[in-house]
Design an enzyme around this catalytic site. Structure first.
Site, short mmCIF file in Angstrom:
data_model
loop_
_atom_site.label_atom_id
_atom_site.label_comp_id
_atom_site.label_asym_id
_atom_site.label_seq_id
_atom_site.Cartn_x
_atom_site.Cartn_y
_atom_site.Cartn_z
N ASP A 13 0.94 -1.25 0.04
CA ASP A 13 0.14 -0.01 0.03
C ASP A 13 0.96 1.18 0.08
O ASP A 13 1.61 1.46 0.77
CB ASP A 13 -0.86 -0.16 1.15
CG ASP A 13 -1.87 0.96 1.36
OD1 ASP A 13 -1.76 1.84 0.55
OD2 ASP A 13 -2.42 1.26 2.65
N ASP A 108 -3.53 2.82 -5.57
CA ASP A 108 -2.24 2.59 -4.48
C ASP A 108 -2.32 1.17 -3.96
O ASP A 108 -1.36 1.22 -2.71
CB ASP A 108 -2.19 3.90 -3.61
CG ASP A 108 -3.15 3.79 -2.57
OD1 ASP A 108 -4.35 2.83 -2.71
OD2 ASP A 108 -3.25 4.35 -1.53
N GLU A 109 -2.97 0.17 -4.04
CA GLU A 109 -2.59 -1.07 -3.35
C GLU A 109 -2.54 -2.33 -4.57
O GLU A 109 -3.30 -2.24 -5.37
CB GLU A 109 -3.98 -1.25 -2.54
CG GLU A 109 -3.87 -0.32 -1.29
CD GLU A 109 -5.19 -0.52 -0.37
OE1 GLU A 109 -5.73 -1.70 -0.19
OE2 GLU A 109 -5.72 0.33 0.11
MG LIG Z 1 -2.54 4.23 0.49
#
Ligand SMILES: [Mg+2]
Length: 414
Positions: A13, A108-109
């Protein structure tokens, strides 16, 4: 069910993704509290903030006025969706050069499965990933990485040390470190479920772990609770990779349909079509993205959903996001292009975990309605039945479908 004796999954993340990409782009922003806003000027809210801003107590979705009050030096930066998309693609390419990526969970992961040698040296693997990002992309973009027996535990592990964290939850250490995680922070619990759990005298993660699978199933009122039990207890519960990560549609609006109200009708139509395609392919989604292009700017946002596939759930989310957008950008903007994307897909056969839950009864009802509507449309033509208004799209046919793979491509912003 199999219970791995070693770590098998990695979850990554990025830390304050949009803000750190902004700091990477502009060295003057580095080390300073940065808040990303949807639009320049006006009353708006923070959609992402840097770790320096977080240290002051600035949070995502905080109104700018309030954020400025607690952090006078806050630097506001209008968001640049295209920049974030390019950064996302570049970062994925760098990470994939170190380890194959199973699933891109959001911008974002992401998650990966470990092979034999990676299992024996998770720190080395994490360092190689962090190093390649630092050298090949930039030092201001950092990520937090978790390792565990399954993806769910790896995600929780990764969230315990931010920013730039590395957390390894070997099965033999469990459940020790998990007990320190607040109940509400467990993905699949959340605030609403935590409330319901309190009614069952479950107020800590420790209490939750003491429940039996059947009890969790009863509290959740479906198999999700039981699946969460297996996840938290370190069993291998991964669903197979979904094969595709998104369903979406986008459309350029004709000049007479560029008001927010007209664009909203088109967005509803596009989303209904995307949801129908998703159901036909037998998937559920747990995220909705909305993309808008104005004359001189872009706006986009993503909202997480319980795992859903019915029109009512996605249209309700769109309505909420639309209101937020309208409040942020003001009523006067002219919309050139609108797009919607259903993301974070799960095959219907493997529906699991992240369902939020106290609306589950309603959810099933709406799913039944959705199935009935699809049935009618399949028999009698495309749009015999739909939820809410189904206006003919401005400018005629909704046009060819744009299937996004993973993250919308550059041409979708033009
Ligand atoms: Mg994040």
């Amino acid at each position: 069910m199999r219970k791995p004796a070693t770590i098998e999954h990695l979850y990554l993340d990025f830390d304050g993704f949009f803000a750190s990409v902004e700091q990477q782009r502009d060295p003057r922003l580095r080390g300073r509290p940065v808040g990303v806003v949807p639009y320049e000027g006006g009353r708006t809210c923070i959609i992402a903030c840097s770790k320096e801003a977080k240290a002051y107590g600035v949070k995502n979705v905080m109104m700018v006025d309030e954020a400025r009050r607690i952090c006078r030096d806050l630097v506001l930066v209008p968001q640049k969706p295209d920049l974030y998309r390019r950064a996302h693609n570049a970062l994925l390419a760098e990470i994939a050069s170190v380890i194959p990526i199973d699933t891109v969970k959001s911008i974002d992961e992401l998650a990966c499965t470990l092979d034999e040698s990676q299992r024996s040296d998770p720190s080395g693997l994490a360092m190689r990933i962090k190093r390649t990002i630092r050298y090949n992309i930039g030092a201001t973009i950092t990520c937090s990485i978790g390792f565990a027996a399954n993806r769910h535990l790896a995600k929780i592990a990764g969230g315990t040390q931010k920013p730039d964290g590395l957390t390894i939850w070997h099965p033999h250490l469990m459940p020790g470190p998990l007990l320190k995680v607040p109940l509400e922070d467990i993905p699949g619990v959340g605030r609403r479920m935590a409330k319901r759990l309190a009614g069952h005298r479950v107020s800590t993660t420790g209490h939750l772990l003491e429940l039996a699978p059947k009890q969790m199933r009863a509290i959740w009122r479906n198999v999700t609770g039981e699946r969460l039990w297996y996840a938290l207890h370190g069993y291998a519960i991964e669903s197979p990779a979904s094969g595709r990560a998104m369903f979406g549609h986008a459309r350029v609006l004709p000049p007479d349909a560029r008001s927010l109200d007209a664009a909203y009708q088109v967005a509803r139509l596009l989303l209904t079509k995307a949801a129908r395609r998703m159901r036909r392919a037998d998937y559920y989604c747990s995220g909705l993205m909305l993309w808008l292009r104005f004359y001189d700017d872009d706006w986009s946002t993503m909202q997480r959903l319980p795992q859903v596939n019915d029109d009512q759930a996605v249209l309700a989310a769109l309505a909420t996001m639309w209101e937020q957008m309208r409040a942020a950008v003001g009523p006067k903007v002219r919309v050139m292009r609108v797009g919607v994307t259903l993301c974070d897909l799960t095959p219907a056969t493997a529906r699991q975990l992240d369902m939020l839950l106290n609306d589950d009864h309603d959810r099933q009802k709406w799913e039944a309605v959705g199935a009935a509507i699809d049935g009618l449309n399949a028999r009698f033509g495309r749009t015999v039945a739909s939820l809410g208004p189904w206006l003919p799209p401005a400018g005629g046919n909704v046009g060819g479908k744009i299937s996004f793979t993973r993250i919308p491509a550059a041409e979708d912003f033009q």
